[in-house]
Design a protein around this motif. Structure first.
Motif, short mmCIF file in Angstrom:
data_model
loop_
_atom_site.label_atom_id
_atom_site.label_comp_id
_atom_site.label_asym_id
_atom_site.label_seq_id
_atom_site.Cartn_x
_atom_site.Cartn_y
_atom_site.Cartn_z
N GLU A 1 -38.94 -3.52 -0.57
CA GLU A 1 -39.99 -2.52 -0.34
C GLU A 1 -39.42 -1.11 -0.44
O GLU A 1 -40.07 -0.22 -0.99
N LEU A 2 -38.21 -0.90 0.03
CA LEU A 2 -37.54 0.39 -0.09
C LEU A 2 -37.28 0.71 -1.57
O LEU A 2 -37.51 1.83 -2.03
N ALA A 3 -36.83 -0.28 -2.31
CA ALA A 3 -36.60 -0.11 -3.74
C ALA A 3 -37.90 0.26 -4.46
O ALA A 3 -37.93 1.17 -5.29
N GLU A 4 -38.97 -0.42 -4.13
CA GLU A 4 -40.27 -0.13 -4.75
C GLU A 4 -40.70 1.31 -4.46
O GLU A 4 -41.15 2.02 -5.37
N ARG A 5 -40.54 1.75 -3.24
CA ARG A 5 -40.92 3.14 -2.87
C ARG A 5 -40.09 4.18 -3.61
O ARG A 5 -40.55 5.29 -3.83
N HIS A 6 -38.87 3.83 -4.00
CA HIS A 6 -37.98 4.77 -4.69
C HIS A 6 -38.01 4.60 -6.21
O HIS A 6 -37.17 5.18 -6.91
N GLY A 7 -38.93 3.82 -6.74
CA GLY A 7 -39.06 3.66 -8.18
C GLY A 7 -37.91 2.90 -8.84
O GLY A 7 -37.63 3.09 -10.02
N ILE A 8 -37.29 2.04 -8.09
CA ILE A 8 -36.15 1.25 -8.59
C ILE A 8 -36.68 0.06 -9.37
O ILE A 8 -37.56 -0.66 -8.91
N ARG A 9 -36.14 -0.13 -10.56
CA ARG A 9 -36.62 -1.20 -11.44
C ARG A 9 -35.76 -2.46 -11.39
O ARG A 9 -36.21 -3.54 -11.77
N SER A 10 -34.50 -2.33 -10.96
CA SER A 10 -33.62 -3.50 -10.88
C SER A 10 -32.72 -3.38 -9.67
O SER A 10 -32.27 -2.29 -9.31
N ILE A 11 -32.48 -4.52 -9.02
CA ILE A 11 -31.72 -4.54 -7.77
C ILE A 11 -30.85 -5.78 -7.73
O ILE A 11 -31.26 -6.85 -8.18
N ALA A 12 -29.62 -5.63 -7.22
CA ALA A 12 -28.69 -6.75 -7.10
C ALA A 12 -28.34 -6.97 -5.63
O ALA A 12 -27.95 -6.04 -4.93
N PHE A 13 -28.49 -8.21 -5.20
CA PHE A 13 -28.19 -8.61 -3.83
C PHE A 13 -26.95 -9.48 -3.78
O PHE A 13 -26.78 -10.35 -4.64
N PRO A 14 -26.13 -9.34 -2.73
CA PRO A 14 -25.15 -10.36 -2.42
C PRO A 14 -25.84 -11.42 -1.55
O PRO A 14 -27.03 -11.30 -1.26
N ALA A 15 -25.10 -12.42 -1.11
CA ALA A 15 -25.63 -13.42 -0.18
C ALA A 15 -25.48 -12.86 1.23
O ALA A 15 -24.46 -13.08 1.89
N LEU A 16 -26.48 -12.12 1.69
CA LEU A 16 -26.42 -11.45 2.99
C LEU A 16 -26.23 -12.46 4.12
O LEU A 16 -26.86 -13.52 4.14
N SER A 17 -25.34 -12.13 5.04
CA SER A 17 -25.03 -12.91 6.25
C SER A 17 -24.33 -14.23 6.00
O SER A 17 -23.96 -14.92 6.94
#
Length: 179
Positions: A102-118
């Motif tokens: 949701e933060l990425a969407e608000r900032h106009g981000i088109r691509s995002i990479a996640f690690p395996a959180l936790s």
């Protein structure tokens, strides 16, 4: 939605074709081991300076900074739950992924990479962490139409394979619901 998600083995600090990478942060948003250490080392001291006034964050929260020396535009920092300590762990872990998207969407981000959180030092069982991560991303993406690609960047082949199998299971469940 699932066609917008990919799982790869690699280094989260070297995702040159991705707008934003996600940091598996600690509450103080400082460098540490694992993902946080790799991102802070690659970004340089400017990242720590920008993070300082944003800390502390709580489990499930996400904040955004510039990427500094990283090849990306932004870093989104998420504090995942410590398994067996931060409860309800499943809701807090899902909140990390949802809040980051949701933060990425608000900032106009088109691509995002996640690690395996936790799933590393915070002790979350890997299979359960993968299920929560991928199901949350799949359910959140419809509300984030600007995000074209979500990449899970996993440290080793075992984690990548686990995420790919989990995604395939979600995909087959989604396909059968459409029939």
């Amino acid at each position: 939605m699932i066609e917008r998600i990919e799982c790869v083995q690699g280094d989260i600090a070297r995702q040159c074709d991705i707008d934003t990478v996600v940091n598996a942060a600690n509450a103080q948003l400082r460098s540490g081991g694992g993902v946080a250490g790799a991102l802070h080392r690659a970004a340089g001291p400017g990242l720590a300076e920008e993070c300082r006034p944003l800390a502390p964050i709580r489990p499930g929260e996400a904040v955004i900074t510039g990427a500094h020396g990283l090849p990306n535009r932004h870093v989104i920092h998420c504090l995942g739950p410590v398994y067996g300590v931060d409860e309800p762990a499943d809701e807090l872990l899902a909140a990390c992924y949802r809040n980051a998207l949701e933060l990425a969407e608000r900032h106009g981000i088109r691509s995002i990479a996640f690690p395996a959180l936790s799933a590393g030092a915070f002790g979350y069982p890997p299979a359960e962490a993968a299920r929560i991560a991928l199901s949350t991303v799949v359910s959140t993406l419809p509300r984030c139409p600007g995000i074209e690609r979500v990449r899970f960047v996993l440290f080793d082949a075992t984690s990548r394979d686990l995420h790919q199998r989990t995604l395939a299971t979600l995909e087959s469940g989604t396909a059968s619901q459409r029939e």
